[in-house]
Motif scaffolding. Structure first.
Motif, short mmCIF file in Angstrom:
data_model
loop_
_atom_site.label_atom_id
_atom_site.label_comp_id
_atom_site.label_asym_id
_atom_site.label_seq_id
_atom_site.Cartn_x
_atom_site.Cartn_y
_atom_site.Cartn_z
N UNK A 133 0.83 -1.20 0.00
CA UNK A 133 0.00 0.00 0.00
C UNK A 133 0.87 1.25 0.00
N UNK A 134 1.91 1.28 0.81
CA UNK A 134 2.79 2.44 0.89
C UNK A 134 3.59 2.64 -0.39
N UNK A 135 3.84 1.55 -1.12
CA UNK A 135 4.67 1.61 -2.32
C UNK A 135 3.87 1.69 -3.60
N UNK A 136 2.56 1.87 -3.49
CA UNK A 136 1.67 1.79 -4.65
C UNK A 136 1.28 3.17 -5.16
N UNK A 137 1.25 3.31 -6.47
CA UNK A 137 0.72 4.53 -7.08
C UNK A 137 -0.80 4.52 -6.99
N UNK A 138 -1.36 5.61 -6.49
CA UNK A 138 -2.79 5.63 -6.20
C UNK A 138 -3.67 5.51 -7.43
N UNK A 139 -3.25 6.03 -8.57
CA UNK A 139 -4.09 6.01 -9.77
C UNK A 139 -4.03 4.67 -10.50
N UNK A 140 -2.82 4.17 -10.73
CA UNK A 140 -2.65 3.01 -11.61
C UNK A 140 -2.54 1.68 -10.87
N UNK A 141 -2.21 1.72 -9.58
CA UNK A 141 -2.00 0.48 -8.84
C UNK A 141 -0.62 -0.12 -9.05
N UNK A 142 0.19 0.48 -9.93
CA UNK A 142 1.58 0.03 -10.08
C UNK A 142 2.39 0.51 -8.89
N UNK A 143 3.64 0.05 -8.81
CA UNK A 143 4.53 0.58 -7.80
C UNK A 143 4.80 2.06 -8.09
N UNK A 144 5.12 2.82 -7.03
CA UNK A 144 5.42 4.23 -7.22
C UNK A 144 6.92 4.45 -7.44
N UNK A 145 7.27 5.70 -7.71
CA UNK A 145 8.66 5.99 -8.05
C UNK A 145 9.59 5.74 -6.87
N UNK A 146 9.16 6.04 -5.67
CA UNK A 146 10.02 5.84 -4.50
C UNK A 146 10.41 4.37 -4.37
N UNK A 147 9.43 3.48 -4.54
CA UNK A 147 9.73 2.06 -4.44
C UNK A 147 10.64 1.62 -5.58
N UNK A 148 10.34 2.12 -6.79
CA UNK A 148 11.18 1.75 -7.93
C UNK A 148 12.63 2.15 -7.71
N UNK A 149 12.85 3.38 -7.22
CA UNK A 149 14.22 3.83 -7.01
C UNK A 149 14.97 2.91 -6.05
N UNK A 150 14.29 2.46 -5.00
CA UNK A 150 14.94 1.53 -4.05
C UNK A 150 15.25 0.20 -4.71
N UNK A 151 14.28 -0.31 -5.48
CA UNK A 151 14.50 -1.60 -6.12
C UNK A 151 15.56 -1.55 -7.20
N UNK A 152 15.61 -0.44 -7.93
CA UNK A 152 16.66 -0.30 -8.94
C UNK A 152 18.03 -0.35 -8.29
N UNK A 153 18.20 0.37 -7.17
CA UNK A 153 19.50 0.36 -6.48
C UNK A 153 19.84 -1.05 -6.00
N UNK A 154 18.85 -1.76 -5.44
CA UNK A 154 19.10 -3.11 -4.92
C UNK A 154 19.41 -4.08 -6.05
N UNK A 155 18.64 -4.04 -7.14
CA UNK A 155 18.86 -4.96 -8.25
C UNK A 155 20.17 -4.65 -8.98
N UNK A 156 20.50 -3.38 -9.08
CA UNK A 156 21.76 -3.02 -9.72
C UNK A 156 22.93 -3.60 -8.93
N UNK A 157 22.88 -3.47 -7.61
CA UNK A 157 23.95 -4.02 -6.77
C UNK A 157 23.99 -5.54 -6.87
N UNK A 158 22.83 -6.19 -6.88
CA UNK A 158 22.78 -7.65 -6.98
C UNK A 158 23.33 -8.13 -8.31
N UNK A 159 22.95 -7.47 -9.40
CA UNK A 159 23.43 -7.88 -10.72
C UNK A 159 24.93 -7.62 -10.86
#
Length: 306
Positions: A133-159
């Motif tokens: 709920x905290x990571x969700x975009x209210x209009x589309x139901x997709x993840x929001x930018x804040x969550x994406x930025x965290x996941x991009x950093x984590x996935x980049x480090x993992x890869x």
């Protein structure tokens, strides 16, 4: 409990593993490992909701395993219950101070084990729902930018650690301002929701993530994706959004809603950054628009610093 729960038992006693497995098998998918090192490797792959961790093991003991779990960003969503023959208050305090969510003493009581596992699976589900709920975009139901930025950093480090190729797609709805001006913001919102649903349906592999990046712009993170596979994804997503058939007679590329996509695929090296990768995708998106929209364009093999 939902059958999608995964419970990992880490214990060097096969008898204890068999006993615990029989007690909790109706509450989820049960995996096991007979050493701390093997348990950590299995946890990284499976990312269980709950880990039943023996304290007294040969080699790496439960406290050492738990410390590795707490340090690993890939495992931060896994709750740990210590299982131990030490039943003193001091032992229980030590387990809880180490970050475990609970403590189960031996000899094992089936009703107690089942109740505690059931309780913590429910808590994990509730925490997951709150996070979503905290990571969700209210209009589309997709993840929001804040969550994406965290996941991009984590996935980049993992890869980077595992030397795997990472793909990124930056997606913009073409001539969206004209759409809003012609039909109004309510229909504009509906258009964005349909595009978001197409992106959500297209993110099918484990780890793929679609997010609303801002306004009419979306982003999709594609783990373990080669440049060739990313190019195929970009072409396919352009066709998929066009096939929605949302009328847009004022658009420059087609009489229906289309999108432009900037792509970047990278095997992250020591000097690469997630920010540079995102910038490269943004520059590729700009070239897609300059080339006439309704297309995907791949960035160069090495993203340039912003």
């Amino acid at each position: 409990m939902t059958p999608t729960n995964t419970i990992l038992i880490i214990d060097d006693s096969p008898d204890t593993i068999r006993l615990l497995s029989a007690m909790v098998r109706e509450q989820g998918r049960v995996l096991f490992a007979t050493s701390g090192a093997a348990g950590l490797e299995l946890a990284k792959v499976q990312r269980p909701q709950l880990i039943l961790l023996d304290v007294e093991m040969q080699g790496m003991d439960g406290f050492a395993v738990n410390e590795q779990i707490r340090r690993d960003p890939d495992l931060r969503g896994s709750a740990v219950i210590f299982v131990t023959a030490q039943s003193s208050p001091e032992a229980e305090i030590a387990c809880l101070d180490a970050g475990a969510v609970d403590f189960i003493p031996k000899p094992l009581n089936a009703a107690v084990v089942q109740a505690r596992v059931r309780t913590h699976l429910r808590l994990q589900a509730a925490l997951t729902a709150l996070d979503e709920l905290a990571n969700q975009d209210g209009l589309t139901g997709l993840y929001n930018r804040r969550y994406f930025d965290r996941q991009l950093a984590a996935e980049f480090a993992r890869h980077r650690r595992h030397q795997l190729p990472l793909g990124l797609a930056l997606i913009d709805v073409d001539d969206f301002k004209l759409f809003n001006d012609r039909y109004g913001h309510q229909r504009g919102d509906g258009c964005l929701q349909e595009v978001a649903e197409a992106l959500r349906d297209g993110a099918r592999r484990p780890g793929e993530l679609a997010a609303r990046y801002g306004g009419e712009e979306f982003v999709v993170l594609l783990p373990n994706t080669t440049p060739d596979a990313l190019e195929r994804y970009g072409d396919w997503m352009c066709r998929r959004i066009g096939a929605l058939g949302i009328a847009h007679p004022g658009a420059s590329a087609a009489p229906h809603v289309t999108c432009s996509i900037g792509l970047c695929a990278l095997l992250p090296g020591p000097d690469d950054t997630a920010e540079a990768m995102l910038h490269a995708a943004d520059m590729a998106l700009y070239r897609a628009k300059r080339a006439g929209r309704n297309r995907s364009v791949m960035a160069g093999p090495e993203p340039q610093p912003a």
